[in-house]
Design a protein around this motif. Structure first.
Motif, PDB file in Angstrom:
ATOM      1  N   TYR A 235       0.734  -1.234   0.122  1.00  0.00           N
ATOM      2  CA  TYR A 235       0.178  -0.033  -0.040  1.00  0.00           C
ATOM      3  C   TYR A 235       0.984   1.133   0.023  1.00  0.00           C
ATOM      4  O   TYR A 235       0.488   2.199  -0.668  1.00  0.00           O
ATOM      5  N   VAL A 236       2.009   1.218   0.781  1.00  0.00           N
ATOM      6  CA  VAL A 236       2.815   2.293   0.905  1.00  0.00           C
ATOM      7  C   VAL A 236       3.580   2.421  -0.359  1.00  0.00           C
ATOM      8  O   VAL A 236       3.739   3.649  -0.755  1.00  0.00           O
ATOM      9  N   LEU A 237       4.140   1.451  -0.936  1.00  0.00           N
ATOM     10  CA  LEU A 237       4.887   1.691  -2.112  1.00  0.00           C
ATOM     11  C   LEU A 237       4.295   1.624  -3.426  1.00  0.00           C
ATOM     12  O   LEU A 237       4.903   2.471  -4.402  1.00  0.00           O
ATOM     13  N   TRP A 238       3.199   1.393  -3.583  1.00  0.00           N
ATOM     14  CA  TRP A 238       2.237   1.111  -4.875  1.00  0.00           C
ATOM     15  C   TRP A 238       1.304   1.895  -5.123  1.00  0.00           C
ATOM     16  O   TRP A 238       0.263   1.600  -4.487  1.00  0.00           O
ATOM     17  N   GLU A 239       1.352   3.065  -5.202  1.00  0.00           N
ATOM     18  CA  GLU A 239       0.230   4.067  -5.323  1.00  0.00           C
ATOM     19  C   GLU A 239      -1.028   3.662  -6.281  1.00  0.00           C
ATOM     20  O   GLU A 239      -2.037   3.847  -5.939  1.00  0.00           O
ATOM     21  N   ALA A 240      -0.665   3.185  -7.469  1.00  0.00           N
ATOM     22  CA  ALA A 240      -1.833   2.902  -8.209  1.00  0.00           C
ATOM     23  C   ALA A 240      -2.765   1.966  -7.646  1.00  0.00           C
ATOM     24  O   ALA A 240      -3.979   1.998  -8.027  1.00  0.00           O
ATOM     25  N   ALA A 241      -2.465   0.818  -6.879  1.00  0.00           N
ATOM     26  CA  ALA A 241      -3.116  -0.332  -6.723  1.00  0.00           C
ATOM     27  C   ALA A 241      -3.876  -0.107  -5.120  1.00  0.00           C
ATOM     28  O   ALA A 241      -4.262  -0.930  -4.785  1.00  0.00           O
ATOM     29  N   ARG A 242      -3.841   1.295  -4.773  1.00  0.00           N
ATOM     30  CA  ARG A 242      -4.195   1.315  -3.312  1.00  0.00           C
ATOM     31  C   ARG A 242      -5.727   1.001  -3.090  1.00  0.00           C
ATOM     32  O   ARG A 242      -6.054   0.322  -1.918  1.00  0.00           O
ATOM     33  N   PRO A 243      -6.546   1.225  -4.060  1.00  0.00           N
ATOM     34  CA  PRO A 243      -7.964   0.855  -3.787  1.00  0.00           C
ATOM     35  C   PRO A 243      -8.138  -0.695  -3.569  1.00  0.00           C
ATOM     36  O   PRO A 243      -8.908  -0.980  -3.008  1.00  0.00           O
ATOM     37  N   TRP A 244      -7.330  -1.455  -4.336  1.00  0.00           N
ATOM     38  CA  TRP A 244      -7.411  -2.833  -4.126  1.00  0.00           C
ATOM     39  C   TRP A 244      -6.729  -3.149  -2.622  1.00  0.00           C
ATOM     40  O   TRP A 244      -7.088  -4.139  -2.061  1.00  0.00           O
ATOM     41  N   LEU A 245      -5.788  -2.576  -2.638  1.00  0.00           N
ATOM     42  CA  LEU A 245      -4.750  -2.891  -1.500  1.00  0.00           C
ATOM     43  C   LEU A 245      -5.710  -2.708  -0.164  1.00  0.00           C
ATOM     44  O   LEU A 245      -5.212  -3.305   0.866  1.00  0.00           O
ATOM     45  N   VAL A 246      -6.527  -1.734  -0.025  1.00  0.00           N
ATOM     46  CA  VAL A 246      -7.163  -1.478   1.151  1.00  0.00           C
ATOM     47  C   VAL A 246      -8.112  -2.634   1.429  1.00  0.00           C
ATOM     48  O   VAL A 246      -8.134  -3.065   2.622  1.00  0.00           O
ATOM     49  N   LEU A 247      -8.570  -3.242   0.406  1.00  0.00           N
ATOM     50  CA  LEU A 247      -9.440  -4.577   0.563  1.00  0.00           C
ATOM     51  C   LEU A 247      -8.701  -5.754   1.139  1.00  0.00           C
ATOM     52  O   LEU A 247      -8.877  -6.077   2.105  1.00  0.00           O
ATOM     53  N   ALA A 248      -7.313  -5.796   0.445  1.00  0.00           N
ATOM     54  CA  ALA A 248      -6.364  -6.750   1.113  1.00  0.00           C
ATOM     55  C   ALA A 248      -6.153  -6.489   2.619  1.00  0.00           C
ATOM     56  O   ALA A 248      -5.912  -7.463   3.431  1.00  0.00           O
ATOM     57  N   ILE A 249      -5.623  -5.248   3.049  1.00  0.00           N
ATOM     58  CA  ILE A 249      -5.457  -4.764   4.333  1.00  0.00           C
ATOM     59  C   ILE A 249      -6.812  -5.115   5.273  1.00  0.00           C
ATOM     60  O   ILE A 249      -6.465  -5.663   6.264  1.00  0.00           O
ATOM     61  N   VAL A 250      -7.920  -4.738   5.135  1.00  0.00           N
ATOM     62  CA  VAL A 250      -9.165  -5.048   5.708  1.00  0.00           C
ATOM     63  C   VAL A 250      -9.204  -6.312   5.714  1.00  0.00           C
ATOM     64  O   VAL A 250      -9.510  -6.945   7.275  1.00  0.00           O
ATOM     65  N   ALA A 251      -9.118  -7.257   4.813  1.00  0.00           N
ATOM     66  CA  ALA A 251      -9.458  -8.680   4.784  1.00  0.00           C
ATOM     67  C   ALA A 251      -8.371  -9.341   5.964  1.00  0.00           C
ATOM     68  O   ALA A 251      -8.665 -10.070   6.743  1.00  0.00           O
ATOM     69  N   ALA A 252      -7.011  -8.861   5.737  1.00  0.00           N
ATOM     70  CA  ALA A 252      -5.782  -9.563   6.481  1.00  0.00           C
ATOM     71  C   ALA A 252      -6.308  -9.111   8.129  1.00  0.00           C
ATOM     72  O   ALA A 252      -5.786  -9.892   8.926  1.00  0.00           O
ATOM     73  N   SER A 253      -6.456  -7.836   8.283  1.00  0.00           N
ATOM     74  CA  SER A 253      -6.608  -7.347   9.745  1.00  0.00           C
ATOM     75  C   SER A 253      -7.974  -8.294  10.240  1.00  0.00           C
ATOM     76  O   SER A 253      -7.845  -8.799  11.435  1.00  0.00           O
ATOM     77  N   LEU A 254      -9.066  -8.706   9.467  1.00  0.00           N
ATOM     78  CA  LEU A 254     -10.041  -9.221  10.043  1.00  0.00           C
ATOM     79  C   LEU A 254      -9.650 -10.782  10.317  1.00  0.00           C
ATOM     80  O   LEU A 254     -10.004 -11.463  11.433  1.00  0.00           O
ATOM     81  N   LEU A 255      -8.762 -11.290   9.427  1.00  0.00           N
ATOM     82  CA  LEU A 255      -8.292 -12.663   9.556  1.00  0.00           C
ATOM     83  C   LEU A 255      -7.606 -12.689  10.976  1.00  0.00           C
ATOM     84  O   LEU A 255      -7.701 -13.688  11.629  1.00  0.00           O
TER      85      LEU A 255
END
Lengths: 202, 546
Positions: A79-99
């Protein structure tokens, strides 16, 4: 215990006699056979006698941490390094946190309530799982190997997993979260019993 | 290692005096290899010398490739023959092979579970047989059967006798005269079924296993219809087409051009073209599969034959490549009939036995006892093979509670919603057009239908000997498993199942696929079913219901 199994054995014979091909009522459809139920229907499986160690809760928590923290970290770094993919990575971060949250706060406690085990001179019986509960029982006459296994996390907490395998590739029973001494003693005892029990070579 | 002349290998392996010297495989392999080399060089030679095709031209290369492959294969085979020795001692079957990496494999004779004889066309023309010796290896462990490729036909047969019948001395016995009731279509009642199984024991003290005690099924030409329709039809057809295109191309015929000129494709449009192509290719493949059925199952015979340890279930089949598979009947724990959903209307079914010591994943499918055929015959034969007085495949199965249908409908809906969700999201971020969301809408009724089919497949019951269970969507499998063969019993309950008061009972066994599920039984009945499926196992863990 003995008394109970004796009491039951008598009933078993009756019901076994009824279970002939011509009489399919014994376990017939739920709707049709309310009246014709055998004595078996008045019985249910009791939970195995022993709980696993309390430390097992810590073990399951550590397992979840080891699994989800790297995923979460990778998602945050991306998320920090790859600006273009942030909308996707937010999802990934939320999912990993939930997990992580579920894996640390919910799963271990649920597992501790479910996981139980018991061994008798004839059988091994265990209950496990959290979303999917499983009751597993294997007769010692079919047991091939009994091992006490210790992973790195278990080593840390002084825990051990008892693995009982039968000739079936799906028939193994794993009892995790036992004290190392208990598991070692059980493995020894069960191995001795299985060697004395006349097995059927399969 | 002692060198043994090929003559020694051709000596008969007598049953009561096992040879303990190292032997070679049949020396005829060399001749076969030479013949193969000549044959594989022939097309290229004919093309160059007879048709005067330019050897530097592109067209000749495939033929030269064929020649090189053929000769190299033959040379490797000769090298393999030179460095291979085997030995049959009273205790072991041993095989040494390999040039650079020497392998020494041995199988204890009392662990030998199967001795199968196979012969490709080249083996048959040279009167040779390949003997595969299996020791109940687990395919997961990377073990394979020990293969003797090849022995002379006589040696192969006597070796097979020797291994399967142990040291039993061959003796003539009038009782082993062929059963008069061998018309291949025994009556469905078959009162002799059980006595058959019991009498086998005293008959088997005497050896020669060639004459069957009972023949269960023979080649049925009409069954080709069941074997024609299969997804493999397309693979086969594409292979045939590609081969035909290439072959005709080398002799100067343009198959592609011919097909293009056949119809006015412009006016048909691409949808029509695709449909015609699918149908035409499918039809070609179906015909190919039909022919394959004949070559594969010619002279098919399923029979019970005596062996040293009891009886065996023997399959013989094949037109060009012949196969013989023997399964120890003492190890058979049940049988399974599976009916693929697309061909259920025509009653197509696959039949196999559940047994220990056979490699389930082997290409030759040793557990399959019948080719794909009509389900009523499959049930009959499977019942006869099991030998129970009442055919367990005809037992009435109890339906599962309606809540099992509800569970399937929930899953079908959830799956359709999931697909719709993903497609919507992909449409929102402009990966796919919005119209694809309709695919999810079309998927929903189909998945609901699948849920109903899957629910209707469910059924279970118990007889005094067997656990019988049926389930499966794409393949509705009816499994008949001996209750005494159940080693571990597992009852499981997912979150949704708990809400619906359902449970799944799995019976784990050492034989066959390892475990068989009976999904979605009523919670209360699951205990009864589990208790009776594995007699005595759960008794100490039962308490009166509260």
């Amino acid at each position: 215990m003995l008394c109970r199994s004796g009491f039951y054995a008598g009933k078993m014979n009756e019901t076994a006699l009824q279970a002939t091909p011509s009489d399919s009522r014994v376990i017939s459809g739920h709707d049709s056979s309310q009246s014709a139920r055998s004595d078996l229907s008045a019985l249910s499986l009791r939970p195995p006698a022993h709980r696993v160690e309390r430390r097992a809760v810590g073990w399951w928590m550590l397992q979840s941490v080891v699994l989800s923290v790297p995923i979460l970290a990778a998602a945050i770094v991306a998320y920090v390094l790859w600006e273009a993919a942030r909308p996707w990575l937010v999802l990934a971060i939320v999912a990993a946190s939930l997990l992580l949250i579920v894996g640390v706060a919910v799963e271990p406690l649920m597992r501790y309530r479910v996981h139980r085990w018991e061994t008798t001179p004839e059988a091994v019986y265990a209950r496990s799982g959290w979303l999917v509960r499983e009751w597993r029982a294997a007769p010692l006459s079919r047991v091939q190997t009994v091992d006490a296994l210790r992973g790195p996390l278990e080593q840390l907490l002084g825990l051990s997993t008892l693995r009982v395998t039968t000739a079936s590739s799906y028939g193994a029973i794993d009892i995790g979260g036992l004290d190392q001494k208990t598991a070692a003693r059980l493995a020894e005892d069960l191995t001795e019993i299985t060697q004395q029990t006349p097995g059927d070579a399969t | 290692m002692s060198t043994v002349s090929p003559e020694t290998a051709d000596q008969h392996l007598s049953a009561d005096t096992p040879t303990t010297t190292w032997q070679r495989l049949s020396a005829r392999i060399i001749w076969v290899d030479l013949a193969i080399s000549v044959l594989s060089v022939l097309p290229a030679a004919v093309a160059i010398w007879v048709f005067d095709i330019d050897a530097t031209g592109g067209q000749i290369w495939p033929l030269i490739g064929l020649a090189v492959l053929g000769v190299l294969g033959a040379v490797f085979d000769m090298v393999r023959w030179t460095f291979t020795r085997f030995r049959i001692s009273p205790g072991y079957v041993e095989l040494k092979t390999g040039v650079l990496l020497r392998q020494h494999r041995s199988i204890q004779r009392d662990r030998v579970r199967s001795v199968d004889v196979e012969a490709k066309l080249r083996h048959r023309m040279a009167k040779m047989r390949v003997v595969n010796i299996g020791a109940g290896q687990q395919s997961a462990a990377g073990e394979s059967a020990l293969s003797l490729d090849a022995l002379s036909a006589d040696d192969a047969l006597s070796l097979q006798d020797d291994l399967l019948n142990g040291a039993a001395a061959p003796a003539e016995d009038p009782r082993l005269a062929p059963d008069p009731d061998q018309d291949g279509l025994p009556s469905p009642q078959r009162p002799d079924a059980d006595t058959d199984a019991q009498n086998d024991d005293d008959q088997t003290a005497v050896a020669p296993p060639r004459e069957p005690i009972r023949v269960f099924a023979r080649f049925e030409p009409r069954w080709f219809i069941y074997n024609m329709f299969n997804i493999w039809a397309y693979v086969l057809a594409l292979g045939l087409l590609w081969g035909g295109l290439w072959l005709l191309n080398t002799v100067g015929i343009d198959l592609y051009g011919f097909v293009v000129g056949l119809l006015d494709w412009e006016s048909i449009g691409w949808v029509g073209t695709v449909l015609i192509a699918l149908v035409a290719v499918g039809a070609l493949g179906a015909v190919g599969l039909g022919i394959y059925y004949f070559t594969e199952n010619w002279n098919f015979e399923l029979a019970r034959v005596p062996s040293g340890k009891g009886t065996m279930l023997r399959t013989r089949k094949g037109l060009l490549t012949t196969r013989e598979i023997n399964r120890d009947e003492n190890r058979i724990r049940g049988a399974q009939i599976s009916e693929p959903v697309l061909w259920r209307w025509m009653g197509a079914s696959d039949t196999s036995v559940i047994t220990t010591g056979l490699d389930e994943w082997s290409m030759s499918e040793p557990a399959a006892i019948l080719p794909r055929g009509p389900v009523h015959r499959a049930k009959e034969v499977a019942g006869q093979v099991l030998g129970a007085p009442e055919n367990p495949f005809h037992a009435h199965l109890n339906p599962h509670p309606r809540r099992a249908l509800r569970r399937r409908l929930w899953w079908a809906t959830a799956l359709a919603l999931g697909i719709g969700g993903v497609l919507t999201w992909l449409a929102l971020i402009d990966v796919v057009p919005y119209t694809t969301i309709w695919a999810a809408a079309a998927f929903w009724p189909m998945s609901l239908l699948a849920a109903v089919i899957a629910y209707r497949a469910l059924g279970h019951t118990l007889t005094d000997r067997y656990v019988i269970t049926r389930s499966g969507l794409l393949n509705r499998a009816t499994t008949v498993l001996q209750r005494s063969a159940v080693s571990t019993i597992v009852i499981s309950e997912s979150l949704l199942q708990r809400r619906l008061n359902l449970r799944t009972v799995s019976t784990m066994t050492a034989a066959g696929g390892g475990g068989y599920d009976t999904p979605d039984i009523d919670r209360q009945q699951s205990v009864e079913f589990a208790v009776q499926a594995a007699p005595g196992l759960l008794d100490p863990f039962l308490v009166p219901d509260k």
